[in-house]
Design a protein around this motif. Structure first.
Motif, PDB file in Angstrom:
ATOM      1  N   TYR A  61       0.854  -1.200   0.000  1.00 14.57           N
ATOM      2  CA  TYR A  61       0.000   0.000   0.000  1.00 14.57           C
ATOM      3  C   TYR A  61       0.880   1.237   0.000  1.00 14.57           C
ATOM      4  O   TYR A  61       1.937   1.260   0.621  1.00 14.57           O
ATOM      5  CB  TYR A  61      -0.893   0.035   1.243  1.00 14.57           C
ATOM      6  CG  TYR A  61      -1.850  -1.124   1.354  1.00 14.57           C
ATOM      7  CD1 TYR A  61      -2.765  -1.393   0.337  1.00 14.57           C
ATOM      8  CD2 TYR A  61      -1.850  -1.954   2.468  1.00 14.57           C
ATOM      9  CE1 TYR A  61      -3.643  -2.458   0.434  1.00 14.57           C
ATOM     10  CE2 TYR A  61      -2.724  -3.023   2.581  1.00 14.57           C
ATOM     11  CZ  TYR A  61      -3.614  -3.276   1.553  1.00 14.57           C
ATOM     12  OH  TYR A  61      -4.480  -4.322   1.651  1.00 14.57           O
ATOM     13  N   GLY A  96      -4.252   2.258   3.770  1.00 18.92           N
ATOM     14  CA  GLY A  96      -3.561   0.979   3.913  1.00 18.92           C
ATOM     15  C   GLY A  96      -2.147   1.137   4.443  1.00 18.92           C
ATOM     16  O   GLY A  96      -1.685   0.353   5.268  1.00 18.92           O
ATOM     17  N   VAL A 109      -8.702   0.711   2.058  1.00 20.14           N
ATOM     18  CA  VAL A 109      -7.232   0.725   2.125  1.00 20.14           C
ATOM     19  C   VAL A 109      -6.617   1.748   1.178  1.00 20.14           C
ATOM     20  O   VAL A 109      -5.522   2.237   1.406  1.00 20.14           O
ATOM     21  CB  VAL A 109      -6.609  -0.666   1.810  1.00 20.14           C
ATOM     22  CG1 VAL A 109      -6.746  -1.605   2.996  1.00 20.14           C
ATOM     23  CG2 VAL A 109      -7.198  -1.273   0.559  1.00 20.14           C
ATOM     24  N   ASP A 130     -10.483  -3.838   3.352  1.00 24.38           N
ATOM     25  CA  ASP A 130      -9.800  -4.102   2.085  1.00 24.38           C
ATOM     26  C   ASP A 130     -10.808  -4.165   0.934  1.00 24.38           C
ATOM     27  O   ASP A 130     -11.993  -3.886   1.115  1.00 24.38           O
ATOM     28  CB  ASP A 130      -8.934  -5.366   2.187  1.00 24.38           C
ATOM     29  CG  ASP A 130      -9.762  -6.627   2.366  1.00 24.38           C
ATOM     30  OD1 ASP A 130     -11.008  -6.593   2.144  1.00 24.38           O
ATOM     31  OD2 ASP A 130      -9.186  -7.660   2.742  1.00 24.38           O
ATOM     32  N   ALA A 177      -9.247  -4.730   7.760  1.00 26.17           N
ATOM     33  CA  ALA A 177      -7.812  -4.941   7.542  1.00 26.17           C
ATOM     34  C   ALA A 177      -6.950  -4.249   8.595  1.00 26.17           C
ATOM     35  O   ALA A 177      -5.820  -4.642   8.832  1.00 26.17           O
ATOM     36  CB  ALA A 177      -7.424  -4.435   6.155  1.00 26.17           C
TER      37      ALA A 177
END
Lengths: 467, 467
Positions: free
Chosen positions: A137, A143, A221, A244, A250
């Protein structure tokens, strides 16, 4: 030979000298003790004083837990540079000893081949995979900024089960500041959020579904830093869950991490605006890297300067008949450049704050145009008076015509400079170029050309009064 | 006359035009509805488009809760300017409708007479006294950054009493993120801290003294931003209790508030470095204020430029015999200034990061000296070659002597510029001056003088080869 222990003040004063001695003896234990006694500012100053080879040797000799702490306290770019010089095996064990998000930051900062080599050396392939995903990311996306330090429970639990889970995982949770517990469905998708203080006051037998806030706010993200800053500015969230591509929970991005990244971005922007390409230079970096990066910005500047050389060349005969003009050309160039750069800075700031958009040309033209007329008048008058009397100071004569030429050229050029300076960042932003990097050289080229043209063409019209 | 409702896109596109119409009708309800429909970015752009009088009228017509929210979403300086133009009575009710720390920030930003008048108009004299005390702390100290959103209990309570207190004060606490509860002695002094998650797992009858962490870390109200940044960098605290001169718990400063202030400080530093005195300018500010602030930095620059004018004047006869030199003087000035400003930026960054201290002169001289030799050689060679061949392009002759003069002057001046650029921020910091504000003009003056001196004195020695 043994080295006598250094007095306390010597260590805190010049810790790198002591490190040199211990490195020469490869004294792993001594180094570990010394580094453990540092505060993080000591760390950073001490490491900056070592050569790149010594930094790598130091990190290799330290226990990997201590090395991990040391690298965490350094600016990321510096820590990544050091890790690149260490064997992949060593680097892997240091990354494993770090909190996950710190490790990910370093992997992102390293050259892709180096970080791939480090991931390949990690003991736990599942964790390596996880880090690989996180490092993929962008650092300035949700992210890249999120942390895995969060608590989640199945949304079918009871309040008692959640409290039990939190209590049994006390060690695991001790590093985090748990105040929200996220609930997830069987497929891992985010379904709700529980506030710790609500749990405390609910009978343990009740299902969490009766207390959880459903469909909580979350970000993807890929959410960019710029929009995260806005979200946290408009709401007083402490953190937000990050999901995600498949809607699975996530991580959690905290207001603090977003603010920190925004702050890093500002620091980078400042360096970029002064011609440090890439936004980061520390004097501990290798000499040739520093030279190359600075030259990358300076060399195109040579080409831009040739425009001004050409303009002056066009008026060579004017200049030859009134050599006094040559004295004031650099001043006109400097003053106009400064006025224009003030307007550049205000535009860059207003773009960051969302007060103007790249299309707001007319607003800039009117606001800067008005200011330019006033400041141009003031500066032109002052410099004009000085130029008129300058001859007397240097044993010559009072010459109001010289003052008129220099003063009026500066006045007009100030108006042009502030309007251009205000507009250039907007135009660059619209062209998806970085306003901080290119605004100032482009501005200076334009204002120098206009300034020299104005001085020399005005002078040409009354050349007999100047010579 | 009634105005037909605007289509949605018109509102979000140019909200200030709609505000103008509603202001003309003094339509309080319409304005309140419109402003409530804004996102904070809309707010800021819309307000920026109104004249100062209209901004004050708008804020006066809005319900004070909505006005408070609107002002909270603006940059503080802008919000304070608007409040100064509103009647003290109105301003007081708006400040009362804000969270305490937001109100304090605005009071700090206002002129002292204005904020005193506002405080005098507040309904609750006790709250006014409290705000007066809070506003007296510097914005960049723990006192200025702390929030009163924290929970404290007598250290003789039982766990059950604390949970009861949290639960009965649920509404009061709902705005805050309670995760620590502070314990205080009878005299209000801080004695310990309780973690919410520890309380949850403790039998209600136990005294909190059995679970509290005694002598918790705390900072004084006068702790400066710079050291708060370091504390939060070295420890992963979410927040720290702040105690007043008498050791009484006065507030809590969060890592987020510290990071935000550090970020504001960086943004200010960038503007200051570009000549915006005070570190803040928005184009919504009054024209004359903007002019005066910019001139405050430009006017001393005129004086500094006169040094270069003098140097060039000293070599007037050299210049007259080889007018071609005049073409290259501004280029030498610009290139040297750019090289030096890169070094200034790196020094300012390293000072902020704590990588160098104001006394580290030798480190700068060696690191920048090495870089200067390489970059000076590269730039000097490039510009020297160009200058040698320039005559051919403009219908004249190849002149290697011109290249030699310009190239070697630039090479030497680059070394001087980067060393000086690196040193000046350290020297200013040591003299307690602001490196961001003064470094660039001082640097440019020195490098211009040296550059012109080098070019013209070298040229004087081989003048017969240049003319």
């Amino acid at each position: 030979m043994t080295v006598a222990p250094q007095p306390e003040e010597a260590v805190s004063d010049k810790p790198w000298e002591r490190i040199h001695e211990l490195l020469a003896e490869e004294d792993s234990v001594g180094l570990t003790q010394l580094v453990e006694s540092f505060t993080s500012e000591d760390d950073r100053r001490a490491l900056s004083r070592l050569s790149n080879e010594d930094q790598a040797r130091l990190v290799t000799l330290l226990h990997h837990d201590v090395a991990a702490e040391l690298l965490e306290s350094l600016p990321e770019e510096q820590a990544a540079d050091i890790l690149e010089d260490v064997s992949s095996e060593h680097a892997a064990s240091i990354i494993e000893a770090m909190p996950e998000d710190a490790g990910v930051d370093l992997l992102q900062e390293m050259h892709p081949e180096d970080s791939a080599a480090v991931l390949a050396e990690m003991d736990d392939p599942v964790e390596a995979d996880r880090l690989r995903t996180l490092a993929s990311y962008a650092w300035d996306s949700a992210g890249g900024l999120m942390s895995d330090a969060f608590a989640s429970v199945p949304d079918e639990s009871t309040v008692g089960q959640v409290l039990q889970e939190l209590s049994s995982g006390a060690e695991e949770y001790s590093d985090m500041d748990v105040q929200y517990v996220y609930t997830v469905a069987a497929d891992g998708s985010l379904t709700g959020v529980l506030r710790l203080r609500d749990l405390v006051l609910t009978p343990p037998g009740r299902p969490v579904s009766s207390r959880m806030i459903r469909n909580p706010a979350s970000v993807s993200v890929s959410e960019p830093l710029e929009s995260l800053v806005k979200i946290f500015e408009e709401h007083s969230y402490i953190g937000l869950p990050v999901v995600d591509e498949n809607g699975r929970l996530a991580g959690v991005v905290s207001a603090h991490a977003v603010q920190e990244a925004a702050s890093d971005h500002l620091a980078e922007e400042y360096l970029v605006s002064q011609g440090i390409v890439g936004g980061e230079e520390l004097r501990s970096m290798p000499l040739l890297t520093r030279c190359k990066r600075r030259l990358a910005w300076l060399t195109p500047n040579i080409a831009l300067n040739l425009f001004s050389v050409t303009i002056i060349g066009m008026f060579e005969s004017t200049l030859a008949s009134a050599i006094v003009l040559a004295k004031f050309l650099p001043m006109v160039s400097d003053m106009s450049g400064c006025s224009g750069n003030q307007a550049v800075a205000v535009s860059i700031r207003e773009l960051t704050l969302g007060l103007i958009r790249p299309a707001d040309y007319w607003r800039i033209i009117s606001k800067e145009g008005m200011l330019g007329m006033i400041n141009g008048f003031v500066l032109g008058t002052l410099v004009g008076i000085i130029a008129s009397f300058w001859g007397i100071l240097s044993g010559g004569q009072f010459n109001p015509w010289l003052g008129l030429v220099i003063g009026s050229a500066l006045a007009v050029n100030t108006i042009l400079s502030v309007v251009l300076g205000g507009l250039i960042p907007l135009i660059l932003k619209r062209m998806k170029a970085d306003p901080a990097l290119a605004s100032s050289p482009i501005l200076t080229t334009c204002t120098d050309m206009c300034g020299f043209f104005l001085v020399l063409s005005l002078a040409g019209r009354i050349i007999e009064r100047l010579s």
